[in-house]
Write a protein that holds these residues in place. Sequence first.
Motif, PDB file in Angstrom:
ATOM      1  N   ALA A 191       0.835  -1.205   0.000  1.00  0.00           N
ATOM      2  CA  ALA A 191       0.000   0.000   0.000  1.00  0.00           C
ATOM      3  C   ALA A 191       0.871   1.257   0.000  1.00  0.00           C
ATOM      4  O   ALA A 191       0.576   2.238  -0.694  1.00  0.00           O
ATOM      5  N   PHE A 192       1.952   1.214   0.762  1.00  0.00           N
ATOM      6  CA  PHE A 192       2.869   2.363   0.854  1.00  0.00           C
ATOM      7  C   PHE A 192       3.555   2.625  -0.491  1.00  0.00           C
ATOM      8  O   PHE A 192       3.566   3.757  -0.985  1.00  0.00           O
ATOM      9  N   LEU A 193       4.094   1.572  -1.105  1.00  0.00           N
ATOM     10  CA  LEU A 193       4.815   1.742  -2.377  1.00  0.00           C
ATOM     11  C   LEU A 193       3.874   2.156  -3.506  1.00  0.00           C
ATOM     12  O   LEU A 193       4.254   2.922  -4.398  1.00  0.00           O
ATOM     13  N   GLU A 194       2.655   1.662  -3.455  1.00  0.00           N
ATOM     14  CA  GLU A 194       1.662   2.059  -4.464  1.00  0.00           C
ATOM     15  C   GLU A 194       1.447   3.578  -4.403  1.00  0.00           C
ATOM     16  O   GLU A 194       1.365   4.253  -5.431  1.00  0.00           O
ATOM     17  N   VAL A 229       8.900  -4.955  -7.222  1.00  0.00           N
ATOM     18  CA  VAL A 229       7.810  -4.031  -6.895  1.00  0.00           C
ATOM     19  C   VAL A 229       6.583  -4.263  -7.775  1.00  0.00           C
ATOM     20  O   VAL A 229       5.449  -4.272  -7.307  1.00  0.00           O
ATOM     21  N   LYS A 230       6.820  -4.460  -9.083  1.00  0.00           N
ATOM     22  CA  LYS A 230       5.678  -4.618 -10.017  1.00  0.00           C
ATOM     23  C   LYS A 230       4.830  -5.840  -9.658  1.00  0.00           C
ATOM     24  O   LYS A 230       3.615  -5.837  -9.843  1.00  0.00           O
ATOM     25  N   ASP A 231       5.462  -6.898  -9.136  1.00  0.00           N
ATOM     26  CA  ASP A 231       4.700  -8.085  -8.731  1.00  0.00           C
ATOM     27  C   ASP A 231       3.939  -7.820  -7.426  1.00  0.00           C
ATOM     28  O   ASP A 231       2.855  -8.359  -7.215  1.00  0.00           O
ATOM     29  N   LEU A 232       4.545  -6.990  -6.573  1.00  0.00           N
ATOM     30  CA  LEU A 232       3.952  -6.705  -5.272  1.00  0.00           C
ATOM     31  C   LEU A 232       2.659  -5.922  -5.401  1.00  0.00           C
ATOM     32  O   LEU A 232       1.682  -6.189  -4.691  1.00  0.00           O
ATOM     33  N   ILE A 233       2.625  -4.941  -6.320  1.00  0.00           N
ATOM     34  CA  ILE A 233       1.471  -4.042  -6.365  1.00  0.00           C
ATOM     35  C   ILE A 233       0.570  -4.259  -7.587  1.00  0.00           C
ATOM     36  O   ILE A 233      -0.237  -3.402  -7.912  1.00  0.00           O
ATOM     37  N   LYS A 234       0.735  -5.403  -8.234  1.00  0.00           N
ATOM     38  CA  LYS A 234      -0.075  -5.660  -9.440  1.00  0.00           C
ATOM     39  C   LYS A 234      -1.557  -5.808  -9.084  1.00  0.00           C
ATOM     40  O   LYS A 234      -1.893  -6.194  -7.983  1.00  0.00           O
TER      41      LYS A 234
END
Length: 234
Positions: A191-194, A229-234
Motif C-alpha cells: 500500500a505504501f509503495l503504491e 515491486v511490479k509483482d507486489l502491487i499488481k
Amino acid sequence: MPKRGKKYRQAISVVDRQKKYDFVEAVESAIKASYAKFDETIDVAVRLGVDPRHADQMVRGTVVLPNGIGKDVKVLVFAKGEKEAEAKEAGADFVGNDDLIEKIKGGWFGFDKAVATPDMMGSVGKIGRLLGPRGLMPNAKTGTVTFDVAKAVQELKAGKIDFRVEKAGIVHAPMGKVSFGVEKIVQNIAAFLETIIRLKPTSSKGTYLKGIAISTTMGPGIKIDTAYVKDLIK
C-alpha cells in the motif's frame, strides 16, 4: 564505530548483506533477526530518484495502511462547537481549543497526531514553533486541517501515516510490528509503495525507485530488489 553486541552480531548472521531479497524473504529475515525484548517496529526506507531541493520534486503524502502500524495513536483535535462534539464522537483522545493551546505552551505533548479545523489555524499557528519540530503541526496537505474531523480522526486511528522525502532523497515510514507476521507487513509495504509510485513527480527523470530496504528497530538493514515491486502491487 561502536562495537556491536552479541545479539546484533547474531541477528546480522541470518542476513546476507550482499543479497537483494524479494519482499517476503526480506520480511521473513527481518522477523527472524529480531532479538529485542519488545515488539519491534519494521521500517521501510525508499531511495528515490528525485532532488527534494526542487519544489516540483518534493514527494510528500499520506496512506492508510491496511493493517495499521500496531500503535494506539493518540489524536488531539483543535475545534469549537459542534466540531468539538464530532471529534469526541469519532474517538479523539483530546479535544479543545484555547485550553489545549495553553496546555501545550506549558510543555505538554501527550499526543501523537493533531487535527485542526481551518477556523482554528490562526490560534494553532501561534504554537507552530512548538508543534512543527515535533511533526505535530496540522497540515492541509496531509488532511489534518479539515472540517471533516470525524474522517481525519478515524483515519489516523486506523493507521494513516504521513511521509515526506528527506534531503538525501530517502523516504522512511513504519510498516507495523514484528508480531504482525509476514503477510500483514507485506500488505502494508504494498500500500505504501503504491502511494509512492502514484506520487512520482513529472519532473523526475530516469529511475524513480532507486533502492528499498527494511529493518527492525534494533536490527540490520535488509535490501530488497526493486524489480519485485511490479509483482507486489499488481
